[in-house]
Design a protein around this motif. Structure first.
Motif, PDB file in Angstrom:
ATOM      1  N   THR A  12       0.814  -1.224   0.000  1.00 18.78           N
ATOM      2  CA  THR A  12       0.000   0.000   0.000  1.00 18.78           C
ATOM      3  C   THR A  12       0.842   1.266   0.000  1.00 18.78           C
ATOM      4  O   THR A  12       0.294   2.360  -0.164  1.00 18.78           O
ATOM      5  N   ILE A  15       0.502   3.922  -2.696  1.00 21.48           N
ATOM      6  CA  ILE A  15      -0.538   4.956  -2.617  1.00 21.48           C
ATOM      7  C   ILE A  15      -0.028   6.086  -1.737  1.00 21.48           C
ATOM      8  O   ILE A  15       0.277   5.879  -0.557  1.00 21.48           O
ATOM      9  N   PHE A  95     -12.697   6.581  -4.269  1.00 22.38           N
ATOM     10  CA  PHE A  95     -11.922   5.411  -4.685  1.00 22.38           C
ATOM     11  C   PHE A  95     -11.783   5.326  -6.206  1.00 22.38           C
ATOM     12  O   PHE A  95     -10.843   4.713  -6.706  1.00 22.38           O
ATOM     13  N   GLU A  96     -12.697   5.982  -6.901  1.00 17.02           N
ATOM     14  CA  GLU A  96     -12.512   6.143  -8.347  1.00 17.02           C
ATOM     15  C   GLU A  96     -11.275   7.000  -8.607  1.00 17.02           C
ATOM     16  O   GLU A  96     -10.455   6.703  -9.491  1.00 17.02           O
ATOM     17  N   VAL A  98      -8.693   7.394  -6.539  1.00 17.12           N
ATOM     18  CA  VAL A  98      -7.529   6.596  -6.152  1.00 17.12           C
ATOM     19  C   VAL A  98      -7.192   5.597  -7.262  1.00 17.12           C
ATOM     20  O   VAL A  98      -6.014   5.379  -7.590  1.00 17.12           O
ATOM     21  N   PHE A  99      -8.225   5.002  -7.850  1.00 16.67           N
ATOM     22  CA  PHE A  99      -8.016   4.062  -8.948  1.00 16.67           C
ATOM     23  C   PHE A  99      -7.249   4.718 -10.092  1.00 16.67           C
ATOM     24  O   PHE A  99      -6.281   4.151 -10.614  1.00 16.67           O
ATOM     25  N   LEU A 102      -3.594   5.256  -9.291  1.00 18.93           N
ATOM     26  CA  LEU A 102      -2.853   3.996  -9.408  1.00 18.93           C
ATOM     27  C   LEU A 102      -2.656   3.603 -10.868  1.00 18.93           C
ATOM     28  O   LEU A 102      -1.585   3.125 -11.257  1.00 18.93           O
ATOM     29  N   TRP A 317     -14.853  -0.335  -6.832  1.00 19.66           N
ATOM     30  CA  TRP A 317     -13.666   0.485  -7.101  1.00 19.66           C
ATOM     31  C   TRP A 317     -12.458  -0.002  -6.300  1.00 19.66           C
ATOM     32  O   TRP A 317     -11.328  -0.024  -6.806  1.00 19.66           O
ATOM     33  N   ILE A 318     -12.667  -0.399  -5.053  1.00 20.94           N
ATOM     34  CA  ILE A 318     -11.543  -0.873  -4.244  1.00 20.94           C
ATOM     35  C   ILE A 318     -11.031  -2.206  -4.785  1.00 20.94           C
ATOM     36  O   ILE A 318      -9.820  -2.465  -4.795  1.00 20.94           O
ATOM     37  N   CYS A 321      -8.805  -1.351  -7.536  1.00 19.67           N
ATOM     38  CA  CYS A 321      -7.531  -0.843  -7.004  1.00 19.67           C
ATOM     39  C   CYS A 321      -6.615  -2.002  -6.613  1.00 19.67           C
ATOM     40  O   CYS A 321      -5.398  -1.960  -6.860  1.00 19.67           O
TER      41      CYS A 321
END
Length: 379
Positions: A12, A15, A95-96, A98-99, A102, A317-318, A321
């Motif tokens: 992690t 991130i 989380f979109e 964050v996606f 990444l 979404w997670i 990820c």
């Protein structure tokens, strides 16, 4: 002897926590948290995905059991009720974001696709996930049946998921494509006959996008000139055609699979490629079906830990990820293992303290490495 954080911590660390907190601030609803935060929510759900937990209670019990090994992750204590409430109420759009952060990092280390052109190639498809309509009343599908659809595009460079939209089961893929999908000029899109819509084909051509798909058997076709040149093995026809309602000629490529004897008829606006490559591009579409199969078998994406649309979208979404984290590890470390093998190894060692890359090396090839030289620090 080198000191290592847990495998989970090393994974992690890709991130950026500062960026995450900035995103969390802009994707917040209601009053500020007093004793909880979105990072703790994200980590709890991510651990649930990586470790294959089946319920919110299962996740929180696991977190309690590993409490001493989680302090360095910056997580706050998480109860089942708190996690359920935050999943339901706080925007999944965090989380979109964050996606996509990444995805940008993954794209720096992915290999290119195998075709002669340099343009991006996107594989488009939709998968349906059945739900109980009485539990998920917003997921309309049929009279007594609920479902959601995940409309997705996979980049042929590394087969990474590049965009995703979730709708209820009633939304047809072509309606999603016409209303929502935006592709960069010059890119290629490959899709099956479920996306057949001549008006959409015209829009793609107008936007400078190349497409490859199969021609329906009942298509209204006007056959024009055959293309000159020697045909590659398996190619039985290559000629210009006109479809009713589309300005300008398209191209028909008929290809017979040499192993099965089955004939396929492809339609495309890519006049500059060899016929055999057109057939190979369509064959590449199989990779998105393999992707859907993988995430359904290996991630928690068929059953959900919350019933609101936001909770379901948060979980999806997670999960994506998690897929990107595994893909990054695979590309960066050149492990030569399958995604499933990597996930299984990680599941068994999430809370171990050792070098991440040593998990995938034979014992005699493992070497002491300082934490500063770990995989994720090589960004």
């Amino acid at each position: 002897m080198a000191y290592y954080n847990t495998i989970l911590s090393q994974i992690t660390s890709l991130i950026n926590r500062h960026d995450f907190d900035k995103h969390a601030e802009s994707h917040h609803s209601g009053q500020k948290f007093r004793s909880y935060n979105r990072w703790s929510q994200f980590m709890a759900m991510l651990i649930g995905q990586l470790s294959g937990r089946k319920s919110l209670r299962d996740i929180t019990d696991n977190l309690k059991a590993q409490q001493r090994r989680l302090y360095h992750l910056g997580m706050k204590q998480t109860s089942r009720a708190t996690l359920a409430r935050v999943n339901e109420k706080q925007p999944a759009s965090l989380f979109e974001t964050v996606f996509f952060d990444l995805l940008e990092k993954c794209q720096l280390v992915t290999p290119g696709h195998k075709f002669s052109f340099k343009n991006k190639l996107y594989l488009l498809d939709t998968t349906t996930i059945d739900l109980c309509l009485s539990v998920f009343p917003w997921a309309k599908f049929r009279k007594r049946k609920g479902a959601i659809k995940l409309h997705m595009g996979i980049d042929s460079d590394g087969y990474l998921p590049t965009f995703m939209d979730m709708t209820d089961g009633k939304v047809h893929e072509i309606n999603w494509a016409k209303e929502t999908l935006k592709l960069p000029k010059g890119s290629f899109a490959v899709f099956d006959r479920g996306f057949t819509d001549y008006g959409w084909y015209s829009s793609l051509m107008k936007d400078g996008i190349f497409f490859v798909t199969r021609l329906k058997s009942n298509a209204d076709v006007e056959y024009l000139l055959k293309r000159a040149g020697r045909k590659s093995p398996g190619v039985t026809n290559d000629q210009q055609i006109k479809l009713k309602g589309i300005k300008g000629p398209l191209r028909l490529v008929a290809y017979t699979d040499l192993e099965t004897g089955q004939e396929y008829r492809f339609v495309t606006n890519a006049h500059h490629l060899k016929a055999a490559e057109i057939a190979a591009i369509y064959k590449e579409r199989w990779q998105i079906e393999q992707f859907f199969k993988w995430i359904k078998q290996n991630l928690k994406i068929k059953t959900f830990l919350g019933t609101s649309r936001n909770a379901v979208l948060t979980q999806v979404w997670i999960a994506l990820c998690v897929y990107l984290l595994i893909a990054y590890l695979n590309f960066k470390a050149k492990l030569g293992a399958s995604m499933q093998q990597i996930l299984r190894v990680l599941q068994l060692n999430l809370f171990e303290r050792r070098a991440l890359t040593d998990l995938f090396r034979p014992p005699d090839k493992q070497q002491p490495v300082s934490p500063q030289l770990l995989l994720w620090s090589q960004l």
